[in-house]
Write a protein that holds these residues in place. Structure first.
Motif, PDB file in Angstrom:
ATOM      1  N   ASN A 178       4.899   6.081   7.611  1.00  0.00           N
ATOM      2  CA  ASN A 178       6.022   5.283   8.122  1.00  0.00           C
ATOM      3  C   ASN A 178       5.786   3.779   7.993  1.00  0.00           C
ATOM      4  N   ARG A 179       4.532   3.366   7.927  1.00  0.00           N
ATOM      5  CA  ARG A 179       4.223   1.933   7.835  1.00  0.00           C
ATOM      6  C   ARG A 179       4.563   1.347   6.470  1.00  0.00           C
ATOM      7  N   TYR A 180       4.757   2.194   5.481  1.00  0.00           N
ATOM      8  CA  TYR A 180       4.875   1.708   4.109  1.00  0.00           C
ATOM      9  C   TYR A 180       6.302   1.707   3.566  1.00  0.00           C
ATOM     10  N   CYS A 181       7.301   1.809   4.426  1.00  0.00           N
ATOM     11  CA  CYS A 181       8.690   1.773   3.981  1.00  0.00           C
ATOM     12  C   CYS A 181       9.583   1.290   5.101  1.00  0.00           C
ATOM     13  N   ASP A 182      10.847   1.021   4.794  1.00  0.00           N
ATOM     14  CA  ASP A 182      11.777   0.602   5.835  1.00  0.00           C
ATOM     15  C   ASP A 182      12.776   1.697   6.202  1.00  0.00           C
ATOM     16  N   ASN A 183      12.676   2.869   5.555  1.00  0.00           N
ATOM     17  CA  ASN A 183      13.518   4.012   5.909  1.00  0.00           C
ATOM     18  C   ASN A 183      12.733   5.282   5.599  1.00  0.00           C
ATOM     19  N   HIS A 184      12.371   6.000   6.657  1.00  0.00           N
ATOM     20  CA  HIS A 184      11.484   7.157   6.521  1.00  0.00           C
ATOM     21  C   HIS A 184      12.199   8.405   7.012  1.00  0.00           C
TER      22      HIS A 184
ATOM     23  N   THR B  24       0.352   1.193  -8.130  1.00  0.00           N
ATOM     24  CA  THR B  24      -0.693   0.686  -7.230  1.00  0.00           C
ATOM     25  C   THR B  24      -0.307   0.905  -5.774  1.00  0.00           C
ATOM     26  N   TYR B  25       0.978   0.734  -5.470  1.00  0.00           N
ATOM     27  CA  TYR B  25       1.456   0.939  -4.103  1.00  0.00           C
ATOM     28  C   TYR B  25       1.294   2.404  -3.701  1.00  0.00           C
ATOM     29  N   GLY B  26       1.538   3.324  -4.635  1.00  0.00           N
ATOM     30  CA  GLY B  26       1.341   4.743  -4.366  1.00  0.00           C
ATOM     31  C   GLY B  26      -0.118   5.067  -4.080  1.00  0.00           C
ATOM     32  N   LYS B  27      -1.029   4.439  -4.823  1.00  0.00           N
ATOM     33  CA  LYS B  27      -2.463   4.645  -4.579  1.00  0.00           C
ATOM     34  C   LYS B  27      -2.861   4.108  -3.206  1.00  0.00           C
ATOM     35  N   THR B  28      -2.211   3.025  -2.791  1.00  0.00           N
ATOM     36  CA  THR B  28      -2.483   2.465  -1.467  1.00  0.00           C
ATOM     37  C   THR B  28      -2.071   3.436  -0.367  1.00  0.00           C
TER      38      THR B  28
END
Length: 419
Positions: free
Chosen positions: A89-95, A119-123
């Protein structure tokens, strides 16, 4: 841009989180009452262990290959799922949580911030692994269906290693060409056979079809799927997961039961589960299917089902329990070894738009049910229940190979010795 984050063999992976001794061993998880295999970890998949095979049939093979077998530990899975979703949930604005082990992410305010989706997916993967110990696959796409396709590639196609991105025409065609048409989200095996008969074998073949023509031949769902595969967003979260049209709760017993009191307790517990699910989706039931049976392998097989009509649609646990008690004498048969029972709400209505009856008055107690649900949500399922649904060992689910409930039971919390 959308993403789908999905745990890899979630049940089997969850078993390894708190047990390092089996982390590099083949692990399978069994269904209710240790009946069939429902989850196979990636290491076990290399042994070609089939899912949904009866455990007793493959037990010699599993023993020969030293496969670790576990009963379904639903308490552990639910807690780890909640932890995983909290991280994501921390990595988007709509979950949007789609199921216990997968969720959709939508990025509206992130579009101009994220320059490299891979890279964001790997994070995201590293964060979930670091904080929960669960391996996940991450797929990005301009529509929910393409995000689902990218997630499929991330987990199952060579060269992606956990993260896949569909963000241009080349990546879209490359991934869809490697997917079977039945791998497309929303295309089941029955529909897949019809499409294959028409020469549509891959996801790319389906994407190249005329949407309007396919709608006339099949349905609006197929039309929307084709548009989504071509980057045209058609699905909203409400379309992704709709309210159920029927709600059932059924299970076989850990031990055979032969007395009416225990059978009533089992049926009322199933009725309580159905009532809670009805309230969760703001539905009422007009008809209740109540049934029980012995095993088909018994010499004198017995099965009885009763359809109960409510004068006023309900979602009240007490009203449903009273209905079960009323029909129990018609279901119970002396000298019968009952093996399975269940309750189903088969004709549902929306509680928000329910027409009142001038002559039939409801006996529902919505405030009492609201209180019941809130207490059970805060302190755990089963904290409050009806006296007549008291559980007994006779009909509780058989879980002979159950692992510790590491995160939800004080006695099972892992202890680390630093000496």
């Amino acid at each position: 841009m959308y993403a789908l984050v999905d745990a890899v063999s979630f049940y089997a992976s969850a078993e390894k989180v708190f047990d390092p001794a089996i982390r590099f061993k083949p692990v399978v998880v069994l269904t209710n009452n240790d009946g069939c295999i429902c989850a196979v970890c990636p290491i076990a998949k290399k042994l070609s262990i089939p899912k949904f095979q009866p455990y007793f049939k493959v037990k010699p093979f599993l023993d020969a290959h030293k496969v670790v077998v576990r009963s379904s530990n639903y308490e552990l899975y639910a807690d780890l799922s909640e932890r995983m979703m909290t991280v994501i949930n921390r990595y988007c604005d709509n979950h949007y949580v789609y199921s216990i082990d997968e969720s959709f992410l939508q990025f509206t305010g992130f579009q101009n911030i994220i320059s490299d989706w891979f890279t964001y997916g790997k994070t995201i993967r590293r964060a979930v692994w670091r904080e929960t110990g669960l391996p996940v696959g991450v797929g990005f796409g301009p529509t929910p269906t393409l995000a689902k396709a990218a997630n499929h590639a991330a987990k199952k196609l060579a060269g992606f290693r956990g993260v896949a991105v569909i963000n241009d025409e080349q990546s879209r065609k490359n991934i869809l060409a490697q997917m079977s048409v039945t791998d497309v989200w929303g295309i089941g095996s029955r529909l897949g056979k019809k499409l294959t008969f028409l020469g549509i074998h891959s996801a790319l073949d389906l994407a190249n079809q005329n949407p309007k023509m396919m709608r006339r031949q099949f349905s609006v769902v197929v039309e929307r799927t084709i548009n989504e595969l071509n980057g045209i967003t058609c699905l909203s979260w409400d379309d992704v997961k709709q309210n159920k049209k029927e709600i059932f709760s059924t299970r076989s017993f850990g031990e055979r039961i032969c007395d009416a009191h225990t059978l009533n307790a089992a049926l009322v517990t199933h009725g309580s589960i159905v009532a809670k699910k009805l309230r969760n989706q703001h539905s009422l039931t007009k008809k209740l299917l109540i049934f029980a049976s012995s095993s088909v392998h018994e010499d004198n097989y017995y099965k009885k089902s009763i359809l109960y009509d409510f004068a006023v649609p309900t979602c009240d646990t007490i009203v449903i329990a009273n209905a079960i008690a009323e029909v129990l004498p018609q279901i119970f048969k002396a000298n019968t070894r009952f093996y399975r029972c269940g309750v189903g709400a088969i004709e549902l209505a929306d509680s928000k738009f329910q027409q009142k009856d001038l002559f039939a008055t409801t006996t529902d107690q919505p405030e009492l049910m609201k209180c019941l649900d809130s207490i059970n949500k805060r302190y755990g399922t089963g904290t409050l229940s009806l006296a007549c649904e008291k559980k007994t060992q006779h009909w509780q689910m058989k879980r002979a190979l159950l692992s510790p409930q590491y995160t939800t039971r004080w006695s099972d919390i892992p202890v680390v010795d630093c000496n």
